[in-house]
Design an enzyme around this catalytic site. Structure first.
Site, PDB file in Angstrom:
ATOM      1  N   LYS A  69       0.829  -1.208   0.000  1.00  0.00           N
ATOM      2  CA  LYS A  69       0.000   0.000   0.000  1.00  0.00           C
ATOM      3  C   LYS A  69       0.866   1.261   0.000  1.00  0.00           C
ATOM      4  O   LYS A  69       0.626   2.191  -0.780  1.00  0.00           O
ATOM      5  CB  LYS A  69      -0.940  -0.006   1.219  1.00  0.00           C
ATOM      6  CG  LYS A  69      -1.927  -1.164   1.218  1.00  0.00           C
ATOM      7  CD  LYS A  69      -2.880  -1.107   2.397  1.00  0.00           C
ATOM      8  CE  LYS A  69      -2.206  -1.461   3.705  1.00  0.00           C
ATOM      9  NZ  LYS A  69      -1.789  -2.886   3.748  1.00  0.00           N
ATOM     10  N   THR A  70       1.881   1.283   0.851  1.00  0.00           N
ATOM     11  CA  THR A  70       2.781   2.442   0.903  1.00  0.00           C
ATOM     12  C   THR A  70       3.566   2.580  -0.394  1.00  0.00           C
ATOM     13  O   THR A  70       3.780   3.689  -0.893  1.00  0.00           O
ATOM     14  CB  THR A  70       3.746   2.307   2.092  1.00  0.00           C
ATOM     15  OG1 THR A  70       2.995   2.159   3.299  1.00  0.00           O
ATOM     16  CG2 THR A  70       4.648   3.532   2.204  1.00  0.00           C
ATOM     17  N   ASP A 114      -1.161   6.737   6.646  1.00  0.00           N
ATOM     18  CA  ASP A 114      -1.181   5.294   6.906  1.00  0.00           C
ATOM     19  C   ASP A 114      -2.034   5.008   8.138  1.00  0.00           C
ATOM     20  O   ASP A 114      -2.162   5.850   9.030  1.00  0.00           O
ATOM     21  CB  ASP A 114       0.247   4.799   7.120  1.00  0.00           C
ATOM     22  CG  ASP A 114       0.372   3.291   6.945  1.00  0.00           C
ATOM     23  OD1 ASP A 114      -0.608   2.662   6.482  1.00  0.00           O
ATOM     24  OD2 ASP A 114       1.436   2.744   7.273  1.00  0.00           O
ATOM     25  N   THR A 163      -5.497  -1.301   7.333  1.00  0.00           N
ATOM     26  CA  THR A 163      -5.627  -2.753   7.421  1.00  0.00           C
ATOM     27  C   THR A 163      -6.979  -3.144   7.999  1.00  0.00           C
ATOM     28  O   THR A 163      -7.305  -4.326   8.064  1.00  0.00           O
ATOM     29  CB  THR A 163      -4.512  -3.331   8.314  1.00  0.00           C
ATOM     30  OG1 THR A 163      -4.556  -2.678   9.592  1.00  0.00           O
ATOM     31  CG2 THR A 163      -3.143  -3.101   7.690  1.00  0.00           C
ATOM     32  N   ARG A 223       6.581  -8.316   1.918  1.00  0.00           N
ATOM     33  CA  ARG A 223       7.394  -7.878   3.055  1.00  0.00           C
ATOM     34  C   ARG A 223       8.026  -9.073   3.766  1.00  0.00           C
ATOM     35  O   ARG A 223       9.199  -9.039   4.137  1.00  0.00           O
ATOM     36  CB  ARG A 223       6.546  -7.065   4.026  1.00  0.00           C
ATOM     37  CG  ARG A 223       7.346  -6.489   5.212  1.00  0.00           C
ATOM     38  CD  ARG A 223       6.454  -5.691   6.134  1.00  0.00           C
ATOM     39  NE  ARG A 223       5.935  -4.513   5.450  1.00  0.00           N
ATOM     40  CZ  ARG A 223       4.894  -3.806   5.899  1.00  0.00           C
ATOM     41  NH1 ARG A 223       4.263  -4.168   6.994  1.00  0.00           N
ATOM     42  NH2 ARG A 223       4.478  -2.738   5.244  1.00  0.00           N
TER      43      ARG A 223
END
Length: 338
Positions: A69-70, A114, A163, A223
């Site tokens: 997302k980032t 975020d 999230t 990640r």
């Protein structure tokens, strides 16, 4: 003594290593692997806005952590050729914090928030007119003498990530007129490609078989894949070996990760249900008490992956272990459950 040049080079290498996660982020749309539907929709949105010479509309990304997302926010910033300002929901504690961030934006800037679901509700109300009309309403004073000042904001695009989209209020969700996009888990092949790209940045030699072996244990998450790759690189470096499947198996065994990507706690959850509760169903609170863990940890961290693999299922009476889980532990599946 080291020369000034050597000290400078070492300092640059240390800085690169500290911000390694940032270095591994894709720089272009072509380098961003996976999430094809989102990439296509966002690319059209940005291209159309650019042709109209308008600011792109606000966008919301949601999904489990570690899916990119980032990274998408950074890519949008590069595509629009504007600066990106980054903050998070918990960091904005007062209305003044939000006002300071918004008034310091330059025309065309990207504001990335975020974990926006953790934004204070009072601050959320101030965000509505900023998103809709580009204005900021601030109340000065208290009581009868209080007055409202409206500040005009430069055109900007808000990109938010969460999230927990269910914790966002309906009014806030509806203001993301550019679209709300859900990031999906990655396939093993996509993860393997990400690992190969990261390995080239880390200057590590890796073949397709080895990258796929890491991918299979990465919980479908880039990640996690990059984390495992770095730990495998460390062991290969310390042992003065090449990064091959043997090193991968040794590293993941040290980390307590098995062939399905299950952690030690994942396996304890399954074994507890099988051994103590005859395969279930059993309540989440009971499982948590048996493992001395928080129920919320099991539900939010471990359970989604176990359900996705088909190792556990939720029922009205509690959690039950599937036949696939019994097979993973080489335990005979009870006849009365067939």
């Amino acid at each position: 003594m080291s020369s000034l040049k050597e000290i400078k080079e070492n300092s640059e290498n240390d800085t690169k290593e500290v911000f390694l996660d940032q270095t591994l982020r894709p720089d272009t749309w072509d380098e961003y692997i996976g999430q094809e539907s989102i990439k296509n929709n966002v690319f059209i949105l940005l291209k159309a806005a650019k042709e109209r010479k308008q600011q792109p509309e606000h966008i919301l990304f949601y999904g489990p952590p570690g899916l990119g997302k980032t990274t998408l926010a950074y890519l949008i910033s590069k595509e629009t050729d504007h600066n990106i300002k980054i903050t998070s929901g918990p960091a904005i504690e007062k209305v003044g914090d939000l006002a300071s961030i918004l008034t310091n934006l330059s025309p065309g800037d990207i504001l990335f928030i975020d974990e926006i679901h953790r934004l204070n509700k009072n601050i959320e109300e101030i965000l509505y007119p900023a998103m809709e009309s580009g204005s900021l309403d601030i109340i000065i004073g208290k009581g009868p003498s209080a007055r409202t000042i409206q500040l005009e904001l430069p055109p900007f695009t808000l990109i938010a990530a969460t999230t927990r989209i269910s914790m966002l209020s309906a009014p806030l969700r509806s203001r993301f007129s550019g679209g709300t996009f859900r990031l999906e888990f990655y396939s093993d092949d996509e993860i393997a490609k990400i690992i190969e790209r990261s390995a080239s940045i880390l200057e590590v030699d890796i073949n397709k078989e080895t990258s796929l072996e890491i991918a299979k244990r990465s919980r479908f998450t880039p990640r996690t894949a990059n984390f495992l790759l770095k730990r495998c690189r460390d062991l290969a470096q310390v042992n003065k070996n090449n990064l091959d499947e043997k090193i991968v198996n040794e590293t993941l065994e040290m980390l307590g990760i098995d062939t399905l990507g299950l952690s030690q706690l994942d396996r304890q959850i399954l074994e507890t249900i099988i051994e103590k509760f005859k395969g279930g169903p059993v309540g989440l609170g009971t499982i948590a008490a048996s493992l001395s863990e928080e129920a919320s940890t099991l539900e939010e961290v471990n359970e989604p992956y176990l359900i996705q693999l088909g190792l556990i299922e939720r029922t009205p009476r509690g959690r039950s272990v599937t036949e696939k889980a019994y097979q993973h532990f080489n335990i005979d599946y009870p006849e009365n459950k067939r």
